[in-house]
Design a protein around this motif. Sequence first.
Motif, PDB file in Angstrom:
ATOM      1  N   UNK A   1       0.923  -1.298   0.022  1.00  0.00           N
ATOM      2  CA  UNK A   1      -0.015  -0.158  -0.102  1.00  0.00           C
ATOM      3  C   UNK A   1       0.881   1.175  -0.024  1.00  0.00           C
ATOM      4  N   UNK A   2       0.893   2.036  -1.350  1.00  0.00           N
ATOM      5  CA  UNK A   2       1.864   2.980  -1.125  1.00  0.00           C
ATOM      6  C   UNK A   2       1.270   4.501  -1.320  1.00  0.00           C
ATOM      7  N   UNK A   3       1.940   5.319  -1.134  1.00  0.00           N
ATOM      8  CA  UNK A   3       1.156   6.630  -1.371  1.00  0.00           C
ATOM      9  C   UNK A   3       1.911   7.027  -2.798  1.00  0.00           C
ATOM     10  N   UNK A   4       1.128   7.386  -3.771  1.00  0.00           N
ATOM     11  CA  UNK A   4       1.269   7.793  -5.005  1.00  0.00           C
ATOM     12  C   UNK A   4       0.840   9.108  -5.243  1.00  0.00           C
ATOM     13  N   UNK A   5       1.402  10.064  -5.203  1.00  0.00           N
ATOM     14  CA  UNK A   5       0.906  11.437  -5.437  1.00  0.00           C
ATOM     15  C   UNK A   5       0.147  11.644  -4.002  1.00  0.00           C
ATOM     16  N   UNK A   6      -1.052  11.907  -3.953  1.00  0.00           N
ATOM     17  CA  UNK A   6      -1.602  12.246  -2.551  1.00  0.00           C
ATOM     18  C   UNK A   6      -2.520  11.185  -2.393  1.00  0.00           C
ATOM     19  N   UNK A   7      -2.296   9.770  -3.261  1.00  0.00           N
ATOM     20  CA  UNK A   7      -3.587   8.674  -3.069  1.00  0.00           C
ATOM     21  C   UNK A   7      -2.701   7.440  -2.659  1.00  0.00           C
ATOM     22  N   UNK A   8      -3.220   6.921  -1.754  1.00  0.00           N
ATOM     23  CA  UNK A   8      -2.961   5.428  -1.193  1.00  0.00           C
ATOM     24  C   UNK A   8      -3.586   4.479  -2.380  1.00  0.00           C
ATOM     25  N   UNK A   9      -2.568   3.708  -3.052  1.00  0.00           N
ATOM     26  CA  UNK A   9      -2.970   2.824  -3.707  1.00  0.00           C
ATOM     27  C   UNK A   9      -2.434   1.613  -3.593  1.00  0.00           C
ATOM     28  N   UNK A  10      -3.061   0.410  -3.734  1.00  0.00           N
ATOM     29  CA  UNK A  10      -2.526  -1.149  -3.311  1.00  0.00           C
ATOM     30  C   UNK A  10      -2.189  -1.756  -4.740  1.00  0.00           C
ATOM     31  N   UNK A  11      -1.045  -2.422  -4.456  1.00  0.00           N
ATOM     32  CA  UNK A  11      -0.486  -2.857  -5.711  1.00  0.00           C
ATOM     33  C   UNK A  11      -0.252  -4.638  -5.159  1.00  0.00           C
ATOM     34  N   UNK A  12      -0.406  -5.422  -6.116  1.00  0.00           N
ATOM     35  CA  UNK A  12      -0.100  -6.837  -5.923  1.00  0.00           C
ATOM     36  C   UNK A  12       0.852  -7.419  -6.782  1.00  0.00           C
ATOM     37  N   UNK A  13       1.476  -8.441  -6.103  1.00  0.00           N
ATOM     38  CA  UNK A  13       2.438  -9.303  -6.993  1.00  0.00           C
ATOM     39  C   UNK A  13       1.444 -10.303  -7.813  1.00  0.00           C
ATOM     40  N   UNK A  14       2.222 -10.961  -8.680  1.00  0.00           N
ATOM     41  CA  UNK A  14       1.825 -12.158  -9.503  1.00  0.00           C
ATOM     42  C   UNK A  14       1.354 -13.273  -8.722  1.00  0.00           C
ATOM     43  N   UNK A  15       1.933 -13.505  -7.850  1.00  0.00           N
ATOM     44  CA  UNK A  15       1.532 -14.605  -6.927  1.00  0.00           C
ATOM     45  C   UNK A  15       2.729 -15.763  -6.941  1.00  0.00           C
ATOM     46  N   UNK A  16       2.689 -16.539  -5.870  1.00  0.00           N
ATOM     47  CA  UNK A  16       3.689 -17.742  -5.988  1.00  0.00           C
ATOM     48  C   UNK A  16       3.284 -18.682  -5.141  1.00  0.00           C
ATOM     49  N   UNK A  17       3.123 -19.667  -5.806  1.00  0.00           N
ATOM     50  CA  UNK A  17       2.519 -21.079  -5.400  1.00  0.00           C
ATOM     51  C   UNK A  17       3.263 -22.062  -4.134  1.00  0.00           C
ATOM     52  N   UNK A  18       2.422 -22.103  -3.206  1.00  0.00           N
ATOM     53  CA  UNK A  18       3.003 -22.900  -2.083  1.00  0.00           C
ATOM     54  C   UNK A  18       2.100 -24.108  -1.933  1.00  0.00           C
ATOM     55  N   UNK A  19       2.930 -25.330  -2.101  1.00  0.00           N
ATOM     56  CA  UNK A  19       2.027 -26.333  -1.906  1.00  0.00           C
ATOM     57  C   UNK A  19       2.789 -27.085  -0.591  1.00  0.00           C
ATOM     58  N   UNK A  20       1.896 -27.790   0.296  1.00  0.00           N
ATOM     59  CA  UNK A  20       2.271 -28.608   1.570  1.00  0.00           C
ATOM     60  C   UNK A  20       1.754 -29.926   1.430  1.00  0.00           C
ATOM     61  N   UNK A  21       2.414 -30.996   1.509  1.00  0.00           N
ATOM     62  CA  UNK A  21       1.966 -32.141   1.542  1.00  0.00           C
ATOM     63  C   UNK A  21       1.853 -32.955   2.578  1.00  0.00           C
ATOM     64  N   UNK A  22       0.871 -34.030   2.786  1.00  0.00           N
ATOM     65  CA  UNK A  22       0.808 -34.606   3.948  1.00  0.00           C
ATOM     66  C   UNK A  22       1.840 -35.672   4.098  1.00  0.00           C
TER      67      UNK A  22
END
Length: 119
Positions: free
Chosen positions: A98-119
């Motif tokens: 969550x960044x201040x860009x100019x005078x606005x709060x903007x949310x940015x997201x990553x592309x995502x990373x997979x986490x897999x947990x096996x039993x």
Amino acid sequence: QVQLVESGGGSVQAGESLRLSCAASGSFFSIEAMGWSRQAPGKQRELVADLTSRGSTNYADSVKGRFTIARDNAKNTVYLQMNSLNPEDTAVYYCRATAIVGSTLVNYWSQGTQVTVSS
């Protein structure tokens, strides 16, 4: 604009640990908060952990005591240490800034990373 580059996902066995990292770069005045969310197949995206620039943290009940969020302000990098992983933690993990860009709060997201947990 803020670019988020994350790393550290993968496949592990139940009980093992992983650490995710997410580095922010770009043109912004400051980053007010960084955090992690996740989305499992067939489920809505949920907050995992959040950390403000003042050091306040917030964790999902399901990860309290197992996950720790930390931030290196100088590097605009946030980390998620995940211990005692279980199959229910399997999901795509997204970093958010969550960044201040100019005078606005903007949310940015990553592309995502997979986490897999096996039993």
